[in-house]
Scaffold this motif. Sequence first.
Motif, PDB file in Angstrom:
ATOM      1  N   ALA A 130       0.826  -1.206   0.000  1.00 50.05           N
ATOM      2  CA  ALA A 130       0.000   0.000   0.000  1.00 50.05           C
ATOM      3  C   ALA A 130       0.860   1.255   0.000  1.00 50.05           C
ATOM      4  N   THR A 131       1.981   1.214   0.725  1.00 45.08           N
ATOM      5  CA  THR A 131       2.887   2.361   0.732  1.00 45.08           C
ATOM      6  C   THR A 131       3.546   2.547  -0.630  1.00 45.08           C
ATOM      7  N   ASP A 132       3.850   1.441  -1.307  1.00 46.99           N
ATOM      8  CA  ASP A 132       4.372   1.542  -2.676  1.00 46.99           C
ATOM      9  C   ASP A 132       3.358   2.224  -3.588  1.00 46.99           C
ATOM     10  N   LEU A 133       2.083   1.874  -3.430  1.00 47.10           N
ATOM     11  CA  LEU A 133       1.032   2.521  -4.221  1.00 47.10           C
ATOM     12  C   LEU A 133       0.972   4.011  -3.924  1.00 47.10           C
ATOM     13  N   LEU A 134       1.098   4.372  -2.653  1.00 50.74           N
ATOM     14  CA  LEU A 134       1.090   5.781  -2.283  1.00 50.74           C
ATOM     15  C   LEU A 134       2.305   6.501  -2.857  1.00 50.74           C
ATOM     16  N   LEU A 135       3.453   5.819  -2.885  1.00 52.81           N
ATOM     17  CA  LEU A 135       4.653   6.421  -3.463  1.00 52.81           C
ATOM     18  C   LEU A 135       4.483   6.652  -4.965  1.00 52.81           C
ATOM     19  N   ILE A 136       3.869   5.694  -5.664  1.00 54.21           N
ATOM     20  CA  ILE A 136       3.620   5.869  -7.102  1.00 54.21           C
ATOM     21  C   ILE A 136       2.700   7.061  -7.329  1.00 54.21           C
ATOM     22  N   CYS A 137       1.657   7.183  -6.518  1.00 50.70           N
ATOM     23  CA  CYS A 137       0.765   8.347  -6.642  1.00 50.70           C
ATOM     24  C   CYS A 137       1.523   9.647  -6.390  1.00 50.70           C
ATOM     25  N   SER A 138       2.446   9.614  -5.432  1.00 48.07           N
ATOM     26  CA  SER A 138       3.262  10.795  -5.153  1.00 48.07           C
ATOM     27  C   SER A 138       4.132  11.147  -6.353  1.00 48.07           C
ATOM     28  N   TYR A 139       4.733  10.131  -6.952  1.00 47.24           N
ATOM     29  CA  TYR A 139       5.581  10.365  -8.127  1.00 47.24           C
ATOM     30  C   TYR A 139       4.767  10.862  -9.313  1.00 47.24           C
ATOM     31  N   VAL A 140       3.553  10.343  -9.489  1.00 47.14           N
ATOM     32  CA  VAL A 140       2.685  10.824 -10.576  1.00 47.14           C
ATOM     33  C   VAL A 140       2.386  12.302 -10.383  1.00 47.14           C
ATOM     34  N   THR A 141       2.095  12.691  -9.149  1.00 48.15           N
ATOM     35  CA  THR A 141       1.855  14.103  -8.855  1.00 48.15           C
ATOM     36  C   THR A 141       3.091  14.941  -9.148  1.00 48.15           C
ATOM     37  N   LEU A 142       4.256  14.452  -8.736  1.00 44.33           N
ATOM     38  CA  LEU A 142       5.503  15.195  -8.914  1.00 44.33           C
ATOM     39  C   LEU A 142       5.859  15.367 -10.395  1.00 44.33           C
ATOM     40  N   SER A 143       5.566  14.365 -11.196  1.00 40.51           N
ATOM     41  CA  SER A 143       5.928  14.412 -12.623  1.00 40.51           C
ATOM     42  C   SER A 143       4.809  14.945 -13.511  1.00 40.51           C
ATOM     43  N   LEU A 144       3.681  15.303 -12.925  1.00 43.50           N
ATOM     44  CA  LEU A 144       2.534  15.754 -13.709  1.00 43.50           C
ATOM     45  C   LEU A 144       2.844  16.946 -14.608  1.00 43.50           C
ATOM     46  N   PRO A 145       3.580  17.962 -14.146  1.00 44.26           N
ATOM     47  CA  PRO A 145       3.855  19.092 -15.054  1.00 44.26           C
ATOM     48  C   PRO A 145       4.594  18.681 -16.320  1.00 44.26           C
ATOM     49  N   TYR A 146       5.526  17.743 -16.204  1.00 45.75           N
ATOM     50  CA  TYR A 146       6.348  17.354 -17.348  1.00 45.75           C
ATOM     51  C   TYR A 146       5.555  16.481 -18.325  1.00 45.75           C
ATOM     52  N   MET A 147       4.818  15.524 -17.809  1.00 52.34           N
ATOM     53  CA  MET A 147       4.038  14.651 -18.678  1.00 52.34           C
ATOM     54  C   MET A 147       2.912  15.419 -19.358  1.00 52.34           C
ATOM     55  N   TYR A 148       2.197  16.236 -18.592  1.00 49.52           N
ATOM     56  CA  TYR A 148       1.061  16.950 -19.183  1.00 49.52           C
ATOM     57  C   TYR A 148       1.528  17.951 -20.243  1.00 49.52           C
ATOM     58  N   ARG A 149       2.602  18.686 -19.955  1.00 50.87           N
ATOM     59  CA  ARG A 149       3.071  19.663 -20.930  1.00 50.87           C
ATOM     60  C   ARG A 149       3.545  18.989 -22.209  1.00 50.87           C
ATOM     61  N   SER A 150       4.187  17.839 -22.090  1.00 56.51           N
ATOM     62  CA  SER A 150       4.635  17.115 -23.287  1.00 56.51           C
ATOM     63  C   SER A 150       3.444  16.662 -24.122  1.00 56.51           C
ATOM     64  N   VAL A 151       2.453  16.046 -23.467  1.00 57.31           N
ATOM     65  CA  VAL A 151       1.273  15.566 -24.190  1.00 57.31           C
ATOM     66  C   VAL A 151       0.478  16.735 -24.762  1.00 57.31           C
ATOM     67  N   HIS A 152       0.344  17.800 -23.997  1.00 60.27           N
ATOM     68  CA  HIS A 152      -0.401  18.976 -24.468  1.00 60.27           C
ATOM     69  C   HIS A 152       0.268  19.584 -25.699  1.00 60.27           C
ATOM     70  N   SER A 153       1.593  19.675 -25.679  1.00 62.94           N
ATOM     71  CA  SER A 153       2.309  20.206 -26.846  1.00 62.94           C
ATOM     72  C   SER A 153       2.113  19.304 -28.060  1.00 62.94           C
ATOM     73  N   GLY A 154       2.117  17.980 -27.832  1.00 69.25           N
ATOM     74  CA  GLY A 154       1.870  17.056 -28.929  1.00 69.25           C
ATOM     75  C   GLY A 154       0.476  17.197 -29.503  1.00 69.25           C
ATOM     76  N   LEU A 155      -0.516  17.424 -28.645  1.00 66.56           N
ATOM     77  CA  LEU A 155      -1.887  17.600 -29.122  1.00 66.56           C
ATOM     78  C   LEU A 155      -2.040  18.873 -29.941  1.00 66.56           C
ATOM     79  N   ARG A 156      -1.342  19.936 -29.538  1.00 58.15           N
ATOM     80  CA  ARG A 156      -1.441  21.186 -30.275  1.00 58.15           C
ATOM     81  C   ARG A 156      -0.740  21.116 -31.618  1.00 58.15           C
TER      82      ARG A 156
END
Length: 268
Positions: A130-156
């Motif tokens: 369960a703590t590993d799952l929480l850590l993955i969620c934490s990492y997803v939050t931390l990397s959200l700006p980079y992943m979203y901006r990359s995908v958003h730029s690709g969509l545009r």
Amino acid sequence: MKPASRAGAWLAIALGSLYFLLPLIATFEFSLRMRRESYSLEAYRVVLTDPGFQSAFGYSILMALLTVITSIVLVVPTACWIELRLPRMRPVIEFITLLPLVIPAIIIVFGYLRLYNSSSWLPLTGNERATDLLLICSYVTLSLPYMYRSVHSGLRAIDVRTLTEASESLGAGWFTTLAHVIAPALKSAILSGSFLTFAVVIGEFTMASLLNRPAFGPYLQLIGANRAYEPSALAVIAFLVTWASMGLIQVVSRNAAGAGAKRRLPGA
């Protein structure tokens, strides 16, 4: 460009290169001094054969891969839906995805610990999985700006609305369109975001340390507090992993640009 301007540009590049490279060269040189009488790779041999390093590095790679997969599954459909159905929400989503750059990681992880400790309504710190799952969620939050901006730029960069309408006119559903039409067109953007996410996660310290998980970041801090030459070797290895990720981003972007230019050529 005037000769003076060209000389100034090369001087700025040289100074910037020295600023970044000299500390790394000094760290690498120091890591070779474990045997006092000569240079050697003994520190790297000790590090790479250490079961603690193998376990921590393998754990971080696994967490990074799971974070990349989770981020893709979360971000790509959301970004496509916002682009197609809710364009007015785009500024709000962009603001939300930039919050992890503003809010320090230590505050985010303390919030997680407050919400999901063993006495909360959803205890996620009571066992390792369960703590590993929480850590993955934490990492997803931390990397959200980079992943979203990359995908958003690709969509545009593509006409996603026309692609979606053409796919739906042929009888394809939303998930079929997303998986077989939009996702292949976003391949380079998704890969760029994935490499950035991998580079962020592999050396992250704060969240893994406070959640007491055996990741590479806490292992690097532990070795640095107790040994001399091995931390330098670990720092060089971490730099190489990060630079390899950045290099792969450049390769993917260049190949995507070359493929796009080829498609635009007459008769291609």
